[in-house]
Design an enzyme around this catalytic site. Structure first.
Site, mmCIF file in Angstrom:
data_model
loop_
_atom_site.group_PDB
_atom_site.id
_atom_site.type_symbol
_atom_site.label_atom_id
_atom_site.label_comp_id
_atom_site.label_asym_id
_atom_site.label_seq_id
_atom_site.Cartn_x
_atom_site.Cartn_y
_atom_site.Cartn_z
ATOM 1 N N ARG A 54 14.114 -10.301 -11.437
ATOM 2 C CA ARG A 54 15.336 -9.717 -11.964
ATOM 3 C C ARG A 54 16.074 -9.041 -10.802
ATOM 4 O O ARG A 54 15.470 -8.680 -9.799
ATOM 5 C CB ARG A 54 15.017 -8.682 -13.042
ATOM 6 N N LYS A 78 9.770 -4.310 -16.167
ATOM 7 C CA LYS A 78 10.134 -3.490 -17.319
ATOM 8 C C LYS A 78 8.933 -2.690 -17.794
ATOM 9 O O LYS A 78 7.801 -3.175 -17.778
ATOM 10 C CB LYS A 78 10.650 -4.384 -18.447
ATOM 11 N N HIS A 160 20.333 -13.610 -13.267
ATOM 12 C CA HIS A 160 19.370 -14.031 -14.276
ATOM 13 C C HIS A 160 19.362 -15.534 -14.518
ATOM 14 O O HIS A 160 18.373 -16.083 -15.003
ATOM 15 C CB HIS A 160 19.602 -13.284 -15.586
ATOM 16 N N ARG A 163 16.639 -16.821 -12.441
ATOM 17 C CA ARG A 163 15.349 -16.562 -13.092
ATOM 18 C C ARG A 163 15.100 -17.577 -14.218
ATOM 19 O O ARG A 163 14.007 -18.111 -14.360
ATOM 20 C CB ARG A 163 15.371 -15.130 -13.624
ATOM 21 N N HIS A 186 6.615 -11.295 -18.919
ATOM 22 C CA HIS A 186 6.909 -11.203 -20.341
ATOM 23 C C HIS A 186 5.688 -10.686 -21.100
ATOM 24 O O HIS A 186 4.579 -11.207 -20.923
ATOM 25 C CB HIS A 186 7.290 -12.581 -20.899
ATOM 26 N N TYR A 195 13.163 -19.405 -22.550
ATOM 27 C CA TYR A 195 13.598 -20.110 -21.356
ATOM 28 C C TYR A 195 13.249 -21.590 -21.415
ATOM 29 O O TYR A 195 13.963 -22.429 -20.903
ATOM 30 C CB TYR A 195 12.896 -19.533 -20.120
#
Length: 212
Positions: A54, A78, A160, A163, A186, A195
């Site tokens: 990211r 994250k 993104h 990514r 994730h 994705y």
């Protein structure tokens, strides 16, 4: 618009995590990475794609978290969760050139950041957005995909999308979906499926991921 006119709001929020937008082709990724005339910007683009980072993760990346011996990048994602991501041998030479030569021309202080600002701090995510936009325009792959109520354009190519393209190409190269999930950071496999739209099977990143 010029490079200084681009704002993070000029990218559709719903596509930042891979929803509703087609990935770049491998040829488009190659053109984008080859567009800069300087190593810093080319390497930043390559790392967004080949490591699936990211913009914020790239901005905050520390030198100490890039293990060039093992070809592993440790990333705080994250939720302040750390993950380790392998990277392609294709990045060996530019990373070495950057760390041992080119980076010195960007900062005089002993900044801990892999991509320091001119003041020794880290680049802002917005700066990375602008780098991506600049070379997407230069390489001829930037497109307007919509407009906001205030008339500002919404652009196709942003950090993104690299990514997203990384994950999609990894599936095409038969990297197992669980491996892709780990590399993307994730917490749920459902996020990875956004994705990819399908499962993949067998073998490792090093053996299979061709990228561009």
């Amino acid at each position: 618009p010029g490079i200084c006119d681009i704002d993070i709001e000029d990218y559709p929020r719903e596509t930042w995590e891979g929803k509703g937008q087609d990935p770049l082709t491998r040829g488009e990724v190659r053109r984008l990475i080859e567009a800069p005339c300087n190593l810093r910007d080319s390497l930043a683009l390559a790392m967004l794609y080949f490591i699936g980072l990211r913009a914020r993760e790239l901005a905050l990346l520390l030198i100490e978290n890039v293990d060039t011996e093992r070809r592993i990048v440790s990333v705080i994602g994250k939720g302040n969760k750390m993950r380790e991501i392998p990277y392609s041998p294709k990045l060996d030479r530019p990373i070495h050139q950057w760390l041992h030569k080119e980076r010195k021309s960007y900062v005089s202080s002993k900044s801990p950041y892999f991509f320091p600002s001119k003041h020794g701090k880290h680049l802002r995510p917005a700066t990375i957005h602008r780098i991506v936009h600049k070379y997407a325009v230069k390489s001829g792959i930037q497109k307007v995909v919509g407009k906001r109520g205030n008339g500002r354009a919404i652009y196709r190519v942003h950090p993104h999308i690299l990514r997203h393209s990384y994950a999609t190409h990894a599936v095409e190269d038969d990297i197992p979906l669980r491996e892709i999930q780990k590399m993307m950071g994730h917490s749920s496999i459902n996020s990875t499926l956004i994705y990819t739209g399908e499962t993949a099977a067998f073998n490792s990143y090093y053996e299979k991921f061709r990228g561009v």
